[in-house]
Design an enzyme around this catalytic site. Structure first.
Site, mmCIF file in Angstrom:
data_model
loop_
_atom_site.group_PDB
_atom_site.id
_atom_site.type_symbol
_atom_site.label_atom_id
_atom_site.label_comp_id
_atom_site.label_asym_id
_atom_site.label_seq_id
_atom_site.Cartn_x
_atom_site.Cartn_y
_atom_site.Cartn_z
ATOM 1 C CB ALA A 65 -0.894 -0.018 1.230
ATOM 2 N N GLY A 108 0.606 -5.043 0.802
ATOM 3 C CA GLY A 108 -0.594 -5.106 -0.018
ATOM 4 C C GLY A 108 -0.356 -5.751 -1.380
ATOM 5 C CD GLU A 111 -1.975 -7.652 2.914
ATOM 6 O OE1 GLU A 111 -1.654 -6.506 2.528
ATOM 7 O OE2 GLU A 111 -2.441 -7.866 4.035
ATOM 8 C CD GLU A 131 1.824 -5.552 5.560
ATOM 9 O OE1 GLU A 131 2.673 -6.444 5.815
ATOM 10 O OE2 GLU A 131 1.028 -5.634 4.605
#
Ligand code: CAA
Length: 257
Positions: A65, A108, A111, A131
């Site tokens: 992200a 992300g 993911e 993260e």
């Protein structure tokens, strides 16, 4: 439709989505997530599409992200807007999806790849959930899908240390379907996609749904659901054509207009 963060095209019966923020290593921001929703929705509606491939660049599938977008956000910003709740377009797709991953698939990005049905990795791919090094935890399924894919031991290792694993390790632990040389990545991914897209679409969608259910249902329920689906497919053109073609010793022709 023109996109700011994606390059979207159709190749035969395959929809191809290329993440296109190369300067930010394809970091996922709100615009990209919204555009992914639009692109997936269009492919979902299009009866001529039988499989969707999502990919990035040779350097990065997606490095997570967008930290620049996330940094100023507060708890209440996230809670009020249910931040990232709809960054799950591949997971919502009823059609089969393939992630063709080269380079970094972190946070992300990892993911997003895990939301796809097959992950085909180039030999330079690197997967991880870093993260924790940012003081947060994965928010797009990194603790849940990763654990289901690779088991507790490896998931704990990746989520708690934030380390990256290479493509070979990812294949060994079951995150990745195949590892191929970087130069062959798109050829192999497109061949797999074309193979899937040439199957009867309702059958492929059903097969996908059944394998997904294996993660969610107790075995007895999953087996019952599978048997019902198996019975139901005998009401489809795909079953008639597939079996007739076998008996006539010819290739089946599914999805005829
Ligand atoms: N967000 C925003 N920008 C990013 C980014 C990210 N996740 N990852 C890389 N970039 C940007 C860098 O800021 C840099 O931009 P500038 O040139 O403008 O500074 C550019 O991409 C190139 O990156 P680097 O110079 O860092 O390249 P590198 O080869 O030295 O390192 C890397 C590559 C190891 C992937 C490193 O960029 C990195 O660690 N990125 C962050 C990875 C990360 O922590 N991802 C998790 C994000 S949180 C998340 O995803 C939450 C969730 O669960 C949804």
């Amino acid at each position: 439709m023109t996109y700011e963060t994606l390059i979207v095209e159709t190749v035969g019966r395959v929809g191809v989505i290329r993440l296109n923020r190369p300067k930010a290593l394809n970091a996922l921001n709100s615009t990209l997530a919204e555009e992914l929703r639009t692109a997936f929705a269009a492919f979902e509606k299009d009866e001529e599409i039988g499989c969707v491939v999502i990919t990035g660049t040779e350097r990065a599938f997606a490095a997570g992200a967008d930290i620049k977008e996330m940094a100023p956000r507060s708890f209440i910003d996230n809670f009020s807007s249910n931040y990232m709740a709809n960054w799950d377009s591949p997971a919502r797709s009823r059609k089969p999806t393939i992630a063709a991953v080269a380079g970094f698939a972190l946070g992300g990005g990892c993911e997003l790849a895990m939301q796809c049905d097959l992950v085909i990795a180039a030999d330079n791919a690197k997967f991880g959930q870093p993260e924790i090094t940012l003081g947060i935890v994965p928010g797009l399924g990194g603790t849940q899908r990763l654990t289901r894919a690779v088991g507790k031991a490896k998931a704990m290792d990746l989520v708690l240390t934030g380390r990256m694993m290479d493509a070979e390790e990812a294949e060994r632990c079951g995150l990745v379907s195949r590892v191929v040389p970087l130069a062959d990545l798109m050829t192999v991914a497109m061949q797999a996609a074309e193979t899937i897209a040439a199957m009867s679409l309702p059958t492929a969608m059903t097969a996908k749904e059944l394998v997904q259910r294996a993660h969610e249902l107790p075995l007895a329920e999953g087996l019952r659901f599978e048997r019902r689906a198996f019975h139901a497919l005998f009401g489809t053109d795909g079953q008639r054509e597939g079996m007739q073609a076998f008996l006539e010793k010819r290739k089946p022709h599914f999805n005829q207009p």
